[in-house]
Write a protein that holds these residues in place. Structure first.
Motif, PDB file in Angstrom:
ATOM      1  N   TYR A  66       0.843  -1.184   0.000  1.00 45.73           N
ATOM      2  CA  TYR A  66       0.000   0.000   0.000  1.00 45.73           C
ATOM      3  C   TYR A  66       0.881   1.238   0.000  1.00 45.73           C
ATOM      4  O   TYR A  66       2.005   1.220   0.514  1.00 45.73           O
ATOM      5  N   GLN A  91       0.769   5.534   0.984  1.00 48.00           N
ATOM      6  CA  GLN A  91       0.030   6.587   1.661  1.00 48.00           C
ATOM      7  C   GLN A  91       0.670   7.931   1.352  1.00 48.00           C
ATOM      8  O   GLN A  91       1.826   8.177   1.706  1.00 48.00           O
ATOM      9  N   ASN A 123      -1.554  13.056   4.516  1.00 50.41           N
ATOM     10  CA  ASN A 123      -2.928  13.328   4.943  1.00 50.41           C
ATOM     11  C   ASN A 123      -3.970  12.555   4.140  1.00 50.41           C
ATOM     12  O   ASN A 123      -5.097  13.032   3.964  1.00 50.41           O
ATOM     13  N   ARG A 124      -3.596  11.387   3.691  1.00 47.68           N
ATOM     14  CA  ARG A 124      -4.531  10.545   2.939  1.00 47.68           C
ATOM     15  C   ARG A 124      -4.576   9.158   3.568  1.00 47.68           C
ATOM     16  O   ARG A 124      -3.708   8.754   4.340  1.00 47.68           O
ATOM     17  N   GLY A 125      -5.596   8.394   3.186  1.00 53.04           N
ATOM     18  CA  GLY A 125      -5.661   6.997   3.593  1.00 53.04           C
ATOM     19  C   GLY A 125      -4.711   6.164   2.764  1.00 53.04           C
ATOM     20  O   GLY A 125      -3.941   6.684   1.954  1.00 53.04           O
ATOM     21  N   LEU A 126      -4.754   4.863   2.960  1.00 53.24           N
ATOM     22  CA  LEU A 126      -3.879   3.956   2.221  1.00 53.24           C
ATOM     23  C   LEU A 126      -4.496   3.606   0.870  1.00 53.24           C
ATOM     24  O   LEU A 126      -5.701   3.357   0.766  1.00 53.24           O
ATOM     25  N   LEU A 183       4.724   7.314   1.800  1.00 52.47           N
ATOM     26  CA  LEU A 183       4.968   6.282   2.810  1.00 52.47           C
ATOM     27  C   LEU A 183       4.422   4.959   2.279  1.00 52.47           C
ATOM     28  O   LEU A 183       3.270   4.904   1.832  1.00 52.47           O
TER      29      LEU A 183
END
Lengths: 111, 116
Positions: free
Chosen positions: B36, B38, B41-44, B88
Motif C-alpha cells: 500500500y 500513503q 494526509n490521505r488513507g492507504l 509512505l
C-alpha cells in the motif's frame, strides 16, 4: 468507484470525553476494520466486524468499543478518551483476497 | 509471532533511478501479500498483491513486487522513480489464522523520498 468515508478528517477532544468515529462503505462488503496508525508502528488492528452486529477484538482493543448496526456502517467508540489515544484512525472494508479499501483517516488529538 | 519487517525507515532515490523498498515476513502457511502507499494526509491506497502464481507481480503506477518464498521476502520495485512517488509505503500480509476475515498484519512503513 469504491468508496470508504470517515466522518471527520480532524478531531480534537478532551481527556475523559466519549468519542465516536464513523465509517461508511458503499461496496456491500461484509468485513470492516478499524486500525490506528502511529509513526514507527505501522497500522495496528483495533477491532473488526465480519457481519452486522458481529465484532471481534484485534490486537489493541483496550479502551475502545465498536458498533455495527448496519452493513455499511462501522463505528469506533472511545469510551473515555485519553492522551495516549491521540493517533490517526483508519477504517477499511474488504472482501476475501482483496486486502482492504481504506478511508482517508481521522486524525484525533486528545488534550 | 506473525510479523512483517520493513528494515528501512527511509529510502532516498534520485529521479530516474530504480528503487527498491524491502519487506520480509514471518508468517506461517501461504499468506497473501500486499503493498500500500500513503500520500500525506490521505488513507492507504492499494498498489498490488500476491496470492499465487508468478513471483513477479505488477501493480499500479508502474510498481512491481517480487515474491521470494525461500527468503520470505516481498520487495517493492520500480525501474525509474518519479518525484511524485515520494510517499509512505506499507507492506502487509494476511493473518493466516483469520480465515476469510482478511485481517492484515502491517509493517512499520518505509518513507520513500525521490529527489529531482
Amino acid at each position: 468507484d469504491v468508496k470508504v468515508t470517515q466522518s471527520s478528517r480532524y478531531l480534537v477532544k478532551r481527556t475523559g470525553e466519549k468519542v465516536f468515529l464513523e465509517c461508511v462503505q458503499d461496496m456491500d462488503h461484509e468485513n470492516m476494520f478499524w486500525y490506528r496508525q502511529d509513526p514507527g508502528l505501522g497500522l495496528r488492528l483495533i477491532y473488526f466486524s465480519y457481519d452486522v452486529k458481529m465484532k471481534e477484538k484485534g490486537d489493541i482493543p483496550e479502551g475502545y468499543s465498536v458498533s455495527r448496526e448496519k452493513k455499511e456502517r462501522f463505528s469506533l467508540i472511545l469510551e473515555s478518551a485519553s492522551t495516549n489515544q491521540t493517533s490517526m484512525y483508519l477504517c477499511a472494508s474488504s472482501i476475501p483476497g482483496t486486502g482492504g479499501y481504506f478511508g482517508p483517516g481521522t486524525r484525533l488529538t486528545v488534550t | 509471532a506473525q510479523s512483517v519487517a520493513q528494515p528501512e525507515d527511509q529510502v532516498n532515490v534520485a529521479e530516474g533511478n530504480p528503487l527498491t523498498v524491502k519487506c520480509t515476513y514471518s508468517v506461517s502457511g501461504n499468506p497473501y501479500l500486499f503493498w500500500y502507499v500513503q500520500y500525506p494526509n490521505r488513507g492507504l491506497q492499494f498498489l498490488l498483491k500476491y496470492i499465487t502464481g508468478d513471483n513477479l507481480v505488477k501493480g499500479s503506477y508502474g510498481f512491481e513486487a517480487e515474491f521470494n518464498k525461500s527468503q520470505t521476502s516481498f520487495h517493492l520495485k520500480k525501474p525509474s522513480a518519479l518525484v511524485s512517488d515520494s510517499a509512505l509505503y506499507f507492506c502487509a500480509v494476511s493473518d493466516p489464522f483469520s480465515g476469510g476475515y482478511n485481517k492484515l498484519i502491517f509493517g512499520a512503513g518505509t518513507r520513500l523520498a525521490v529527489h529531482p
